[in-house]
Design a protein around this motif. Structure first.
Motif, PDB file in Angstrom:
ATOM      1  N   TRP A 295      34.192  20.835  -5.215  1.00  0.00           N
ATOM      2  CA  TRP A 295      34.325  22.132  -5.880  1.00  0.00           C
ATOM      3  C   TRP A 295      35.440  22.912  -5.208  1.00  0.00           C
ATOM      4  O   TRP A 295      35.489  22.974  -3.976  1.00  0.00           O
ATOM      5  CB  TRP A 295      33.010  22.904  -5.795  1.00  0.00           C
ATOM      6  N   GLU A 297      37.326  25.637  -3.504  1.00  0.00           N
ATOM      7  CA  GLU A 297      36.943  26.828  -2.746  1.00  0.00           C
ATOM      8  C   GLU A 297      38.141  27.757  -2.842  1.00  0.00           C
ATOM      9  O   GLU A 297      38.297  28.439  -3.842  1.00  0.00           O
ATOM     10  CB  GLU A 297      36.530  26.404  -1.338  1.00  0.00           C
ATOM     11  N   ASP A 395      38.987  32.398  -2.737  1.00  0.00           N
ATOM     12  CA  ASP A 395      37.915  31.561  -3.284  1.00  0.00           C
ATOM     13  C   ASP A 395      37.794  31.812  -4.794  1.00  0.00           C
ATOM     14  O   ASP A 395      37.544  32.933  -5.228  1.00  0.00           O
ATOM     15  CB  ASP A 395      36.597  31.909  -2.585  1.00  0.00           C
ATOM     16  N   THR A 397      35.550  30.837  -7.159  1.00  0.00           N
ATOM     17  CA  THR A 397      34.246  31.235  -7.697  1.00  0.00           C
ATOM     18  C   THR A 397      33.938  32.697  -7.348  1.00  0.00           C
ATOM     19  O   THR A 397      33.558  33.492  -8.210  1.00  0.00           O
ATOM     20  CB  THR A 397      33.149  30.320  -7.127  1.00  0.00           C
ATOM     21  N   ARG A 475      28.692  24.165  -3.711  1.00  0.00           N
ATOM     22  CA  ARG A 475      29.803  24.103  -2.752  1.00  0.00           C
ATOM     23  C   ARG A 475      29.630  22.885  -1.863  1.00  0.00           C
ATOM     24  O   ARG A 475      28.510  22.558  -1.456  1.00  0.00           O
ATOM     25  CB  ARG A 475      29.839  25.372  -1.905  1.00  0.00           C
ATOM     26  N   ASN A 476      30.743  22.289  -1.532  1.00  0.00           N
ATOM     27  CA  ASN A 476      30.702  21.034  -0.772  1.00  0.00           C
ATOM     28  C   ASN A 476      29.893  21.179   0.518  1.00  0.00           C
ATOM     29  O   ASN A 476      29.105  20.316   0.867  1.00  0.00           O
ATOM     30  CB  ASN A 476      32.128  20.589  -0.468  1.00  0.00           C
ATOM     31  N   TYR A 477      30.065  22.293   1.195  1.00  0.00           N
ATOM     32  CA  TYR A 477      29.388  22.432   2.496  1.00  0.00           C
ATOM     33  C   TYR A 477      27.881  22.640   2.326  1.00  0.00           C
ATOM     34  O   TYR A 477      27.096  22.229   3.180  1.00  0.00           O
ATOM     35  CB  TYR A 477      30.038  23.548   3.339  1.00  0.00           C
ATOM     36  N   ARG A 517      31.621  32.074   0.834  1.00  0.00           N
ATOM     37  CA  ARG A 517      32.788  31.191   0.990  1.00  0.00           C
ATOM     38  C   ARG A 517      32.495  30.142   2.061  1.00  0.00           C
ATOM     39  O   ARG A 517      31.643  30.360   2.933  1.00  0.00           O
ATOM     40  CB  ARG A 517      34.022  32.022   1.354  1.00  0.00           C
ATOM     41  N   ARG A 518      33.250  29.070   2.028  1.00  0.00           N
ATOM     42  CA  ARG A 518      33.102  27.990   2.993  1.00  0.00           C
ATOM     43  C   ARG A 518      33.274  28.518   4.416  1.00  0.00           C
ATOM     44  O   ARG A 518      34.262  29.185   4.719  1.00  0.00           O
ATOM     45  CB  ARG A 518      34.193  26.952   2.704  1.00  0.00           C
ATOM     46  N   CYS A 528      32.536  17.813   3.608  1.00  0.00           N
ATOM     47  CA  CYS A 528      32.744  19.187   3.150  1.00  0.00           C
ATOM     48  C   CYS A 528      34.124  19.358   2.558  1.00  0.00           C
ATOM     49  O   CYS A 528      34.322  20.068   1.594  1.00  0.00           O
ATOM     50  CB  CYS A 528      32.589  20.173   4.302  1.00  0.00           C
TER      51      CYS A 528
END
Ligand code: AMP
Ligand code: MG
Length: 535
Positions: A295, A297, A395, A397, A475-477, A517-518, A528
């Motif tokens: 996704w 970021e 970011d 999103t 989100r990846n993380y 946010r990441r 991630c």
């Protein structure tokens, strides 16, 4: 306590694919070219100690199963490949595909085993498929198994996509098998033992562009025609007219339209598939095969989550529409021998571009809270926005969600106010105090001027925007955190995220920690920010 018979009364198998299309006469697991057949009968490999980690209540309902059934040990055994229900016909299907732009010849379900197709009381058909249940004749040198990390990713993301309103295959269940699986995650000579897992996937059909391509490549035109007719009959009944006529061209147009709509949706939410090979393209226009996806970021059209793709960036975010078109062209080539003229196929490909363009504009207008897209003004406004989001590292999103809350204002909006409102979406720590913020402020002035022309109240505008600008995406993380805990034996975060992703457009204030946010620690961490095809 229920017994296997109880489970058996829950599902009615229709098995149209295996009944109407030719089977491989051999039933060994030996890797081989399978010619003249669309599938091979194959049984799932038993799981030694299966444990149910998670399931999707909506998918259970969708396939018409009683919610109590998940509590039975039989359910866990069934979704782990240990229990064959009456009427099931486990099989692996045969397809080919273009991988990274090159014809790869036969691929096939190397680690997916279809249990069969069911027909629900509502008259819907679904194919049920285990991913990671062991070898098939299409496994080549691999083991047919899947590891927990990739299975958590598939399970969570396919359900999240559904709730975001994006066409996708679904996931009923996630189990660990009790078997370890060895993987060299980054193909760098560091193999590791990981927990094995299986996801039960559900879709109207798992047919891919590559099913048609392989038959065309082998010049098996009668079988190709049989598969096209079967697909139209089973999954595209709306294009079957009253009189029998060849509707292959019309069908291709619908496939082009559906594919265009799908990619618009991916672009809307910042989803990057990562491996848009033609064997990973669903003929129904579903998101299929969740591998090294990611996704966005910080907005970056060149970003690809897939390390295998890092050099060429063929499958980066910004290339997805073009690649979908390329993939459709391969499908058109495969269908050409059935049609014998290029015109209907060109019409389909044109329709892809037109549908994409029109839907993309409509989608972008909604994202920005505009009733209509005015090309002469809005195109430039959007181009400027992409450039700002990219260069200021914002970011995607969070930016659009915050924008959804900004009402058109009559007074000039100050840089300080912009900085304060949007700060949670900034990755550059110096941005709020840097001169660059002026670019965003200037854009915002033009944007607010543009929206003030619209006959929408602030509440209407906000509601319209929030309906397409999700607050929560996988989100990846976040998914990686759920994987880390699951690998330590705790699936609670999978459950929590599944619940959050059921309502991605709601504010859900109590879980806003999942809308952030990441964090810095995740910037370069495996899983991630970079992923490989190893799964
Ligand atoms: P993918 O890149 O996941 O779309 O896979 C491409 C091909 O490799 C498909 O034919 C898969 O079924 C096969 N494949 C991927 N992983 C495995 C595995 N662990 N075992 C067997 N086949 C696999
Ligand atoms: Mg695949």
């Amino acid at each position: 306590m229920s017994n296997p018979l109880h489970l058996e009364t829950e599902l009615t198998f229709s098995n149209r694919f295996t009944q109407e299309l030719p089977a491989d006469p051999l039933n060994t697991l030996e890797s081989r070219p399978v010619i003249g057949a669309l599938f091979s009968d194959v049984n799932p490999e038993p799981s030694p100690a299966p444990s149910l980690l998670a399931y999707s209540p909506e998918v259970l309902e969708l396939i018409g199963m009683n919610s109590e059934v998940v509590k039975t040990p039989e359910f866990t055994h069934w979704v782990s490949g240990n229990l064959c229900l009456k009427g099931m016909r486990p099989h692996a299907s045969c397809y080919g595909g273009h991988q990274f732009g090159h014809w790869a010849n036969q691929l096939g379900d190397g680690r997916a085993i279809n249990l069969g197709e069911i027909k629900t009381d509502r008259g819907q058909h679904f194919t049920l498929q285990l991913k990671g249940a062991g070898r098939t004749p299409y496994s080549r040198t691999a083991d047919g198994r899947a590891v927990l990390r990739s299975s958590v990713r598939e399970f969570l993301c396919s359900e999240a996509m559904h709730h975001l309103g994006i066409p996708t295959t679904r996931a009923l269940s996630l189990v660990t098998t009790g078997r370890s699986v060895v993987r060299d995650m980054f193909y760098d000579g560091h193999p590791k033992s990981e927990p094995g897992a299986i996801v039960l996937r559900v879709a109207e059909s798992f047919t891919r562009f590559g099913h048609f391509e392989l038959l065309a490549h082998r010049q098996q035109h009668a079988l190709l025609k049989q598969l096209v007719d079967f697909t139209i009959r089973s999954d595209f009944p709306e294009i079957l007219g009253d009189e029998p006529k060849d509707n292959t061209g019309r069908w291709f147009e619908v496939v082009c339209q559906r594919t265009a709509e799908l990619i618009v949706q991916w672009q809307r939410v910042g989803f990057v598939h990562g491996v848009m090979n033609t064997d990973n393209m669903s003929i129904l226009g579903l998101t299929i095969d969740y591998g090294p996806y990611g996704w966005l970021e910080n907005y970056d059209p060149k970003w690809t989550p897939n390390t295998t793709d890092a050099a060429g960036r063929r499958y980066c975010f910004g290339n997805q529409p073009g690649i979908a078109g390329w993939n459709l062209t391969q499908l058109a080539n495969a269908l050409y021998p059935l049609i014998g003229s290029t015109a209907p196929l060109e019409r389909g490909l044109d329709l892809f571009s037109q549908t994409f363009e029109a839907s993309w504009r409509k989608m972008m207008a909604q994202k920005l809270g505009l009733m209509t897209f005015k090309p002469d003004r809005d195109e430039a406004l959007i181009e400027r926005l992409w450039s700002i989001l990219e260069h200021l590292e914002i970011d995607m999103t969070l930016f659009f969600r915050t924008l959804s809350q900004i009402a058109p204002v009559s007074h000039a909006i100050e840089s300080s106010e912009i900085a304060q409102r949007f700060e949670p979406s900034f990755y550059r720590q110096d941005l709020t105090t840097s001169g660059d913020i002026e670019r965003l402020t200037n854009w915002m002035k033009d944007y607010l001027e543009r929206t003030s022309e619209e006959a929408l109240t602030p509440d209407q505008k906000s509601a319209m925007m929030k309906a397409v600008n999700p607050r929560y995406v996988p989100r990846n993380y976040l998914t990686q955190m759920a994987i880390d805990a699951a690998e330590q034996g705790d699936p609670a975060l999978i459950h929590e995220l599944l619940e959050v992703f059921r309502h991605p457009y709601d504010d859900q204030e109590d879980v806003q920690r999942f809308a952030q946010r990441r964090p810095e620690w995740a910037r370069h961490r495996a899983g991630c920010s970079m992923l490989s095809c190893s799964s």
